[in-house]
Design a protein around this motif. Structure first.
Motif, PDB file in Angstrom:
ATOM      1  N   ALA A 193       0.835  -1.208   0.000  1.00  0.00           N
ATOM      2  CA  ALA A 193       0.000   0.000   0.000  1.00  0.00           C
ATOM      3  C   ALA A 193       0.869   1.258   0.000  1.00  0.00           C
ATOM      4  CB  ALA A 193      -0.938  -0.001   1.203  1.00  0.00           C
ATOM      5  N   VAL A 194       1.953   1.236   0.772  1.00  0.00           N
ATOM      6  CA  VAL A 194       2.863   2.381   0.799  1.00  0.00           C
ATOM      7  C   VAL A 194       3.508   2.562  -0.572  1.00  0.00           C
ATOM      8  CG1 VAL A 194       5.055   3.225   1.737  1.00  0.00           C
ATOM      9  CG2 VAL A 194       3.315   2.318   3.279  1.00  0.00           C
ATOM     10  N   GLU A 195       3.991   1.451  -1.146  1.00  0.00           N
ATOM     11  CA  GLU A 195       4.634   1.530  -2.461  1.00  0.00           C
ATOM     12  C   GLU A 195       3.664   1.995  -3.546  1.00  0.00           C
ATOM     13  OE1 GLU A 195       6.313  -2.380  -2.911  1.00  0.00           O
ATOM     14  OE2 GLU A 195       8.068  -1.885  -1.683  1.00  0.00           O
ATOM     15  N   ALA A 196       2.392   1.633  -3.423  1.00  0.00           N
ATOM     16  CA  ALA A 196       1.381   2.052  -4.394  1.00  0.00           C
ATOM     17  C   ALA A 196       0.850   3.458  -4.098  1.00  0.00           C
ATOM     18  CB  ALA A 196       0.225   1.054  -4.414  1.00  0.00           C
ATOM     19  N   GLU A 197       1.337   4.028  -2.986  1.00  0.00           N
ATOM     20  CA  GLU A 197       0.894   5.357  -2.558  1.00  0.00           C
ATOM     21  C   GLU A 197      -0.622   5.426  -2.412  1.00  0.00           C
ATOM     22  OE1 GLU A 197       2.705   8.279  -5.126  1.00  0.00           O
ATOM     23  OE2 GLU A 197       4.717   7.641  -4.558  1.00  0.00           O
ATOM     24  N   ASP A 198      -1.185   4.333  -1.851  1.00  0.00           N
ATOM     25  CA  ASP A 198      -2.628   4.243  -1.621  1.00  0.00           C
ATOM     26  C   ASP A 198      -2.905   4.672  -0.178  1.00  0.00           C
ATOM     27  OD1 ASP A 198      -5.275   3.476  -1.131  1.00  0.00           O
ATOM     28  OD2 ASP A 198      -5.139   1.756  -2.503  1.00  0.00           O
ATOM     29  N   ALA A 199      -3.168   5.955   0.006  1.00  0.00           N
ATOM     30  CA  ALA A 199      -3.325   6.523   1.350  1.00  0.00           C
ATOM     31  C   ALA A 199      -4.462   5.880   2.130  1.00  0.00           C
ATOM     32  CB  ALA A 199      -3.543   8.033   1.252  1.00  0.00           C
ATOM     33  N   ALA A 200      -5.559   5.535   1.459  1.00  0.00           N
ATOM     34  CA  ALA A 200      -6.702   4.929   2.153  1.00  0.00           C
ATOM     35  C   ALA A 200      -6.317   3.564   2.724  1.00  0.00           C
ATOM     36  CB  ALA A 200      -7.892   4.795   1.205  1.00  0.00           C
ATOM     37  N   LYS A 201      -5.614   2.757   1.924  1.00  0.00           N
ATOM     38  CA  LYS A 201      -5.179   1.438   2.410  1.00  0.00           C
ATOM     39  C   LYS A 201      -4.171   1.582   3.545  1.00  0.00           C
ATOM     40  CE  LYS A 201      -5.832  -1.513  -1.626  1.00  0.00           C
ATOM     41  NZ  LYS A 201      -5.170  -2.377  -2.611  1.00  0.00           N
ATOM     42  N   VAL A 202      -3.237   2.519   3.381  1.00  0.00           N
ATOM     43  CA  VAL A 202      -2.230   2.735   4.424  1.00  0.00           C
ATOM     44  C   VAL A 202      -2.911   3.100   5.734  1.00  0.00           C
ATOM     45  CG1 VAL A 202      -0.329   4.233   5.173  1.00  0.00           C
ATOM     46  CG2 VAL A 202      -0.354   3.315   2.839  1.00  0.00           C
ATOM     47  N   THR A 203      -3.864   4.019   5.679  1.00  0.00           N
ATOM     48  CA  THR A 203      -4.585   4.453   6.888  1.00  0.00           C
ATOM     49  C   THR A 203      -5.339   3.283   7.519  1.00  0.00           C
ATOM     50  OG1 THR A 203      -4.787   6.695   6.038  1.00  0.00           O
ATOM     51  CG2 THR A 203      -6.328   6.049   7.778  1.00  0.00           C
ATOM     52  N   ALA A 204      -6.040   2.507   6.696  1.00  0.00           N
ATOM     53  CA  ALA A 204      -6.813   1.367   7.212  1.00  0.00           C
ATOM     54  C   ALA A 204      -5.891   0.320   7.840  1.00  0.00           C
ATOM     55  CB  ALA A 204      -7.644   0.748   6.095  1.00  0.00           C
ATOM     56  N   LEU A 205      -4.767   0.043   7.184  1.00  0.00           N
ATOM     57  CA  LEU A 205      -3.846  -0.957   7.709  1.00  0.00           C
ATOM     58  C   LEU A 205      -3.138  -0.478   8.968  1.00  0.00           C
ATOM     59  CD1 LEU A 205      -2.573  -2.290   4.308  1.00  0.00           C
ATOM     60  CD2 LEU A 205      -3.611  -3.691   6.118  1.00  0.00           C
ATOM     61  N   LYS A 206      -2.832   0.794   9.032  1.00  0.00           N
ATOM     62  CA  LYS A 206      -2.223   1.325  10.264  1.00  0.00           C
ATOM     63  C   LYS A 206      -3.193   1.208  11.432  1.00  0.00           C
ATOM     64  CE  LYS A 206       1.221   4.637   8.597  1.00  0.00           C
ATOM     65  NZ  LYS A 206       1.594   6.069   8.564  1.00  0.00           N
ATOM     66  N   ALA A 207      -4.462   1.491  11.193  1.00  0.00           N
ATOM     67  CA  ALA A 207      -5.468   1.367  12.257  1.00  0.00           C
ATOM     68  C   ALA A 207      -5.609  -0.088  12.694  1.00  0.00           C
ATOM     69  CB  ALA A 207      -6.810   1.921  11.774  1.00  0.00           C
ATOM     70  N   TYR A 208      -5.612  -1.010  11.733  1.00  0.00           N
ATOM     71  CA  TYR A 208      -5.698  -2.448  12.028  1.00  0.00           C
ATOM     72  C   TYR A 208      -4.506  -2.885  12.882  1.00  0.00           C
ATOM     73  CZ  TYR A 208      -5.315  -7.482  11.056  1.00  0.00           C
ATOM     74  OH  TYR A 208      -5.180  -8.847  11.170  1.00  0.00           O
ATOM     75  N   ARG A 209      -3.315  -2.477  12.474  1.00  0.00           N
ATOM     76  CA  ARG A 209      -2.103  -2.877  13.195  1.00  0.00           C
ATOM     77  C   ARG A 209      -2.079  -2.277  14.604  1.00  0.00           C
ATOM     78  NH1 ARG A 209       2.114  -4.957  10.543  1.00  0.00           N
ATOM     79  NH2 ARG A 209       3.645  -3.614  11.554  1.00  0.00           N
TER      80      ARG A 209
END
Length: 137
Positions: A96-112
């Motif tokens: 997600a970071v490499e794809a610069e997908d901010a929505a996925k990054v935010t969702a995954l950070k919250a999950y983690r």
């Protein structure tokens, strides 16, 4: 009592004793399924200056610590599962970071973060509300 619960209880009673060095715990298992068939017992005891307790003595000494031992083992198992889920999500977050997908990054950070905060839940370790891996992952 399970193998791990007895180890935890003995470790409470004898804090300097190390399983695998000072004592060994065992239990009978069903050969085909590895299901525990008997309560755990001391298979070997080599704690210097401390006589091996008889089974009744051990059970009496361990009894006040059974709930603590169960919680210790359960918490360890929850943390193992939590760490596996964190490891699994590493690759999702990297992609997600490499794809610069901010929505996925935010969702995954919250999950983690929710995974890391599991021990803060009021029911931990026996009643854990596992977070869901984001669908976007």
């Amino acid at each position: 009592m399970t193998h791990d619960e007895l180890i935890a209880a003995i470790s409470i009673l004898y804090p300097n004793a190390v399983h695998g060095r000072d004592f060994y715990v065992a239990h009978m298992v069903e050969p085909q399924t590895n299901v525990q068939l008997s309560s755990a017992f001391i298979a070997q005891w080599t704690i210097d200056g401390v006589p091996e307790p008889s089974l009744p003595e051990l059970m009496q000494a361990v009894a006040p610590h059974v709930n603590t031992a169960k919680a210790t083992v359960c918490a360890r198992d929850v943390r193992w599962e939590r760490n596996a889920r964190l490891d699994q999500s590493d690759s999702f977050l990297t992609r997600a970071v490499e794809a610069e997908d901010a929505a996925k990054v935010t969702a995954l950070k919250a999950y983690r973060k929710a995974l890391r905060d599991l021990p803060l839940q009021s029911g931990f370790p026996f009643d854990v509300d596992w977070p869901e891996l984001p669908a976007e992952a």
